[in-house]
Design a protein around this motif. Structure first.
Motif, PDB file in Angstrom:
ATOM      1  N   LEU A 119       0.772  -1.340  -0.124  1.00 18.67           N
ATOM      2  CA  LEU A 119       0.002  -0.111  -0.380  1.00 18.67           C
ATOM      3  C   LEU A 119       1.053   1.165   0.373  1.00 18.67           C
ATOM      4  CD1 LEU A 119      -2.549  -1.071   3.052  1.00 18.67           C
ATOM      5  CD2 LEU A 119      -2.948  -0.131  -0.047  1.00 18.67           C
ATOM      6  N   ARG A 120       2.039   1.160   0.336  1.00 15.73           N
ATOM      7  CA  ARG A 120       2.790   2.542   0.587  1.00 15.73           C
ATOM      8  C   ARG A 120       3.755   2.784  -0.443  1.00 15.73           C
ATOM      9  NH1 ARG A 120       3.195   3.884   5.785  1.00 15.73           N
ATOM     10  NH2 ARG A 120       2.964   2.300   7.638  1.00 15.73           N
ATOM     11  N   GLN A 121       3.545   1.624  -1.239  1.00 12.24           N
ATOM     12  CA  GLN A 121       4.316   2.038  -3.073  1.00 12.24           C
ATOM     13  C   GLN A 121       2.906   2.798  -3.602  1.00 12.24           C
ATOM     14  OE1 GLN A 121       5.540  -1.884  -4.046  1.00 12.24           O
ATOM     15  NE2 GLN A 121       6.956  -2.023  -2.849  1.00 12.24           N
ATOM     16  N   LYS A 122       1.703   2.650  -3.922  1.00  4.50           N
ATOM     17  CA  LYS A 122       0.775   3.718  -3.880  1.00  4.50           C
ATOM     18  C   LYS A 122       0.317   4.564  -4.110  1.00  4.50           C
ATOM     19  CE  LYS A 122      -1.784  -0.176  -4.930  1.00  4.50           C
ATOM     20  NZ  LYS A 122      -3.593  -0.201  -5.149  1.00  4.50           N
ATOM     21  N   ASP A 123       0.471   6.069  -5.048  1.00  4.21           N
ATOM     22  CA  ASP A 123      -0.112   6.896  -4.490  1.00  4.21           C
ATOM     23  C   ASP A 123      -0.961   7.417  -3.945  1.00  4.21           C
ATOM     24  OD1 ASP A 123      -1.720   6.477  -7.056  1.00  4.21           O
ATOM     25  OD2 ASP A 123      -0.857   8.308  -8.195  1.00  4.21           O
ATOM     26  N   VAL A 124      -1.685   8.124  -3.267  1.00  6.21           N
ATOM     27  CA  VAL A 124      -2.782   8.721  -2.821  1.00  6.21           C
ATOM     28  C   VAL A 124      -4.547   8.248  -3.909  1.00  6.21           C
ATOM     29  CG1 VAL A 124      -3.839  11.001  -2.029  1.00  6.21           C
ATOM     30  CG2 VAL A 124      -1.394  11.153  -1.795  1.00  6.21           C
ATOM     31  N   ALA A 125      -3.788   8.473  -4.889  1.00  2.00           N
ATOM     32  CA  ALA A 125      -5.436   8.018  -5.863  1.00  2.00           C
ATOM     33  C   ALA A 125      -5.293   6.890  -5.884  1.00  2.00           C
ATOM     34  CB  ALA A 125      -4.888   8.882  -7.578  1.00  2.00           C
ATOM     35  N   GLY A 126      -4.301   6.333  -6.030  1.00  2.00           N
ATOM     36  CA  GLY A 126      -4.304   4.571  -6.290  1.00  2.00           C
ATOM     37  C   GLY A 126      -5.047   3.971  -4.442  1.00  2.00           C
ATOM     38  N   LEU A 127      -4.582   4.870  -3.771  1.00  2.00           N
ATOM     39  CA  LEU A 127      -5.304   4.493  -2.341  1.00  2.00           C
ATOM     40  C   LEU A 127      -6.457   4.567  -2.312  1.00  2.00           C
ATOM     41  CD1 LEU A 127      -2.114   5.807   0.241  1.00  2.00           C
ATOM     42  CD2 LEU A 127      -2.662   2.931  -0.057  1.00  2.00           C
ATOM     43  N   GLU A 128      -6.787   5.973  -2.745  1.00  4.91           N
ATOM     44  CA  GLU A 128      -7.808   5.946  -2.889  1.00  4.91           C
ATOM     45  C   GLU A 128      -9.303   5.860  -3.486  1.00  4.91           C
ATOM     46  OE1 GLU A 128      -8.460  10.599  -4.275  1.00  4.91           O
ATOM     47  OE2 GLU A 128      -8.213  10.817  -2.236  1.00  4.91           O
ATOM     48  N   ALA A 129      -9.113   4.307  -4.583  1.00  2.00           N
ATOM     49  CA  ALA A 129      -8.739   3.903  -5.174  1.00  2.00           C
ATOM     50  C   ALA A 129      -9.584   2.160  -4.444  1.00  2.00           C
ATOM     51  CB  ALA A 129      -8.482   3.478  -6.559  1.00  2.00           C
ATOM     52  N   GLU A 130      -8.575   2.085  -3.880  1.00  2.04           N
ATOM     53  CA  GLU A 130      -8.434   0.718  -3.206  1.00  2.04           C
ATOM     54  C   GLU A 130      -9.240   0.347  -1.827  1.00  2.04           C
ATOM     55  OE1 GLU A 130      -6.923  -2.973  -2.569  1.00  2.04           O
ATOM     56  OE2 GLU A 130      -6.176  -2.149  -3.819  1.00  2.04           O
ATOM     57  N   VAL A 131      -8.969   2.329  -1.570  1.00  2.00           N
ATOM     58  CA  VAL A 131     -10.316   2.705   0.106  1.00  2.00           C
ATOM     59  C   VAL A 131     -11.850   1.805  -0.779  1.00  2.00           C
ATOM     60  CG1 VAL A 131     -11.272   3.812   1.379  1.00  2.00           C
ATOM     61  CG2 VAL A 131      -8.331   3.714   1.554  1.00  2.00           C
ATOM     62  N   LYS A 132     -12.257   2.772  -2.018  1.00  3.59           N
ATOM     63  CA  LYS A 132     -12.920   1.910  -2.519  1.00  3.59           C
ATOM     64  C   LYS A 132     -13.556   0.281  -2.706  1.00  3.59           C
ATOM     65  CE  LYS A 132     -14.782   5.861  -4.117  1.00  3.59           C
ATOM     66  NZ  LYS A 132     -15.474   7.210  -4.672  1.00  3.59           N
ATOM     67  N   GLU A 133     -12.530  -0.480  -3.019  1.00  8.34           N
ATOM     68  CA  GLU A 133     -12.290  -0.988  -3.731  1.00  8.34           C
ATOM     69  C   GLU A 133     -13.419  -1.882  -2.393  1.00  8.34           C
ATOM     70  OE1 GLU A 133      -9.762  -4.651  -5.468  1.00  8.34           O
ATOM     71  OE2 GLU A 133      -9.642  -3.088  -6.129  1.00  8.34           O
ATOM     72  N   LEU A 134     -12.048  -1.537  -1.190  1.00  9.16           N
ATOM     73  CA  LEU A 134     -12.744  -2.955  -0.239  1.00  9.16           C
ATOM     74  C   LEU A 134     -12.959  -2.404   0.511  1.00  9.16           C
ATOM     75  CD1 LEU A 134      -8.273  -2.064   1.479  1.00  9.16           C
ATOM     76  CD2 LEU A 134      -9.688  -3.995   0.441  1.00  9.16           C
ATOM     77  N   GLN A 135     -14.217  -1.430   0.402  1.00 13.66           N
ATOM     78  CA  GLN A 135     -15.239  -0.284   1.379  1.00 13.66           C
ATOM     79  C   GLN A 135     -16.793  -1.728   0.585  1.00 13.66           C
ATOM     80  OE1 GLN A 135     -14.901   3.446   0.994  1.00 13.66           O
ATOM     81  NE2 GLN A 135     -15.068   3.296   3.348  1.00 13.66           N
ATOM     82  N   LYS A 136     -16.286  -1.158  -0.996  1.00 12.46           N
ATOM     83  CA  LYS A 136     -17.423  -2.095  -1.744  1.00 12.46           C
ATOM     84  C   LYS A 136     -17.044  -4.215  -1.683  1.00 12.46           C
ATOM     85  CE  LYS A 136     -18.070  -0.836  -6.399  1.00 12.46           C
ATOM     86  NZ  LYS A 136     -18.407  -0.629  -7.679  1.00 12.46           N
ATOM     87  N   ALA A 137     -16.138  -4.917  -1.365  1.00 11.44           N
ATOM     88  CA  ALA A 137     -16.356  -6.098  -1.168  1.00 11.44           C
ATOM     89  C   ALA A 137     -16.933  -6.171   0.235  1.00 11.44           C
ATOM     90  CB  ALA A 137     -14.677  -5.948  -1.013  1.00 11.44           C
ATOM     91  N   HIS A 138     -16.233  -4.840   1.471  1.00  7.75           N
ATOM     92  CA  HIS A 138     -16.778  -5.407   3.137  1.00  7.75           C
ATOM     93  C   HIS A 138     -18.244  -4.986   2.559  1.00  7.75           C
ATOM     94  CE1 HIS A 138     -17.121  -5.105   6.624  1.00  7.75           C
ATOM     95  NE2 HIS A 138     -17.453  -4.615   7.134  1.00  7.75           N
ATOM     96  N   PHE A 139     -19.062  -4.220   1.542  1.00  4.71           N
ATOM     97  CA  PHE A 139     -20.023  -4.021   2.360  1.00  4.71           C
ATOM     98  C   PHE A 139     -21.115  -5.521   0.784  1.00  4.71           C
ATOM     99  CE2 PHE A 139     -23.883  -3.620  -0.935  1.00  4.71           C
ATOM    100  CZ  PHE A 139     -24.965  -2.563  -0.062  1.00  4.71           C
ATOM    101  N   GLY A 140     -20.502  -5.611   0.227  1.00  5.92           N
ATOM    102  CA  GLY A 140     -20.512  -7.113  -0.191  1.00  5.92           C
ATOM    103  C   GLY A 140     -20.721  -8.522   0.701  1.00  5.92           C
ATOM    104  N   LEU A 141     -19.892  -8.691   1.502  1.00  7.16           N
ATOM    105  CA  LEU A 141     -19.611  -9.335   2.463  1.00  7.16           C
ATOM    106  C   LEU A 141     -20.678  -9.457   3.672  1.00  7.16           C
ATOM    107  CD1 LEU A 141     -16.299  -9.879   2.722  1.00  7.16           C
ATOM    108  CD2 LEU A 141     -17.188 -11.412   2.270  1.00  7.16           C
ATOM    109  N   ARG A 142     -21.133  -7.800   3.959  1.00 12.05           N
ATOM    110  CA  ARG A 142     -22.070  -8.022   4.538  1.00 12.05           C
ATOM    111  C   ARG A 142     -23.763  -8.257   3.725  1.00 12.05           C
ATOM    112  NH1 ARG A 142     -21.040  -1.935   4.580  1.00 12.05           N
ATOM    113  NH2 ARG A 142     -23.310  -1.625   4.715  1.00 12.05           N
TER     114      ARG A 142
END
Length: 64
Positions: A6-29
């Protein structure tokens, strides 16, 4: 995803990763709510991955 990756990614990449993880978490819920989720430990791991990504994102934004 590990913190080093995660530290290798830039800010935009991290924001995209957070959004993707949140979507995955919603699906799991939703799967848990409909009794379709067998491995409930996935909820914990995605929640912690979101926190890890948000922490690194905050560090990068504060460093600017």
């Amino acid at each position: 995803m590990k913190a080093a990756e995660l530290r290798q990614k830039d800010v935009a990449g991290l924001e995209a990763e957070v959004k993707e993880l949140q979507k995955a978490h919603f699906g799991l819920r939703m799967q848990k709510g409909t009794q379709q989720l067998n491995n409930t430990s996935q909820l914990r791991s995605t929640r912690r991955s979101i926190a890890r990504a948000k922490t690194i994102l905050a560090e990068k934004q504060a460093a600017k």
